[in-house]
Write an enzyme that holds these catalytic residues in place. Sequence first.
Site, PDB file in Angstrom:
ATOM      1  N   TYR A 104      55.516 -55.770 -33.861  1.00 60.47           N
ATOM      2  CA  TYR A 104      56.046 -54.432 -33.598  1.00 60.47           C
ATOM      3  C   TYR A 104      55.572 -53.445 -34.650  1.00 60.47           C
ATOM      4  O   TYR A 104      55.085 -52.358 -34.339  1.00 60.47           O
ATOM      5  CB  TYR A 104      57.570 -54.463 -33.561  1.00 60.47           C
ATOM      6  CG  TYR A 104      58.181 -53.089 -33.401  1.00 60.47           C
ATOM      7  CD1 TYR A 104      57.978 -52.370 -32.225  1.00 60.47           C
ATOM      8  CD2 TYR A 104      58.933 -52.517 -34.406  1.00 60.47           C
ATOM      9  CE1 TYR A 104      58.528 -51.105 -32.069  1.00 60.47           C
ATOM     10  CE2 TYR A 104      59.481 -51.252 -34.255  1.00 60.47           C
ATOM     11  CZ  TYR A 104      59.276 -50.553 -33.088  1.00 60.47           C
ATOM     12  OH  TYR A 104      59.815 -49.312 -32.948  1.00 60.47           O
ATOM     13  N   LYS A 164      52.858 -50.013 -34.305  1.00 62.81           N
ATOM     14  CA  LYS A 164      53.232 -48.655 -34.664  1.00 62.81           C
ATOM     15  C   LYS A 164      52.399 -48.117 -35.831  1.00 62.81           C
ATOM     16  O   LYS A 164      52.568 -46.988 -36.241  1.00 62.81           O
ATOM     17  CB  LYS A 164      54.713 -48.616 -35.069  1.00 62.81           C
ATOM     18  CG  LYS A 164      55.692 -48.933 -33.949  1.00 62.81           C
ATOM     19  CD  LYS A 164      55.857 -47.745 -33.013  1.00 62.81           C
ATOM     20  CE  LYS A 164      56.942 -48.005 -31.987  1.00 62.81           C
ATOM     21  NZ  LYS A 164      57.170 -46.850 -31.118  1.00 62.81           N
TER      22      LYS A 164
END
Length: 300
Positions: A155, A159
């Site tokens: 994750y 990002k």
Amino acid sequence: MEQTRVLVTGGCGFLGTAIVSALLDTNRFAITALDINPPSLGSTTFTQSVRYVRANILDTSALQTVFNEARPAIVIHTVGVYPLSAKRYSMRKEEVEAVYQVNVEGTRNVIEASKACGAKGLVYTSSVTVVMDELDKDFRCVDERWPTGRATTSYGLSKTPSSSLQAQAESLVLRSNTPTFSTTALRSAPIFGPNDPACIPTIHSLIASHSTPFILGSATNLQDYVYIANVADAHVLAAANLLNSQTAAGEAIFITNGEPVTARDLCLAVWKEFGHVPSWETALPGTNGRESEKVGLLHR
């Protein structure tokens, strides 16, 4: 006064719903909420003042059709895949690809659709993980000057504008900032609040697993969290900024409550609301993030 058109991707999700509500409170915006699972006809869950549209951000043709019809002046992009629990720390190929596909390629599609329909700017929901998902480090007094690109989870990597990866979501957004198309990224801390699908349920689940008496390390490490309404308000303010002074254009901004607490204190507060107080406690030696996740006591 004529209302400003705004399109919110993920407009039926936890954050998207809160943003739509905050936009409605201003009475300044005509809102289109795009979601892969919009409310059914006749549903009383969502207001009739909002136009809800079903679309997948990975379907570029359908996405562009929606954007062309909505003709938003500003876009708020909240859609993302957020792996929970142990999956958060998995770097298996299929899980990484799923996160990248939505968070990176989906964001690219939204940027292109926004530009093509004539939108003036885009507010992107980023995350503190772009800086702070390096699991074996402490991050004290972090601000926007800190470098990104060292995240170690799927994750966080999705990002982060890491030089080792081809193109990542936040960097895509910020690099798209131009004099005619303004962008900003809001790096939210872990979010909690009504209808919270992640933070509070994860903490509550530790009651059933009989994990609540165990304390990892000193339990003195502070962490930032943020209430859902504060994140929603930040998105509305950012949208207004990009349409006016544009002082946030090209910037990444951390969003927190400004009230860091220890994970242990937050857990105790949540458990108490459910009538649970650990009857005994025992401290375990300090561990890193991955080991903590296995025990199930640390929610990042």
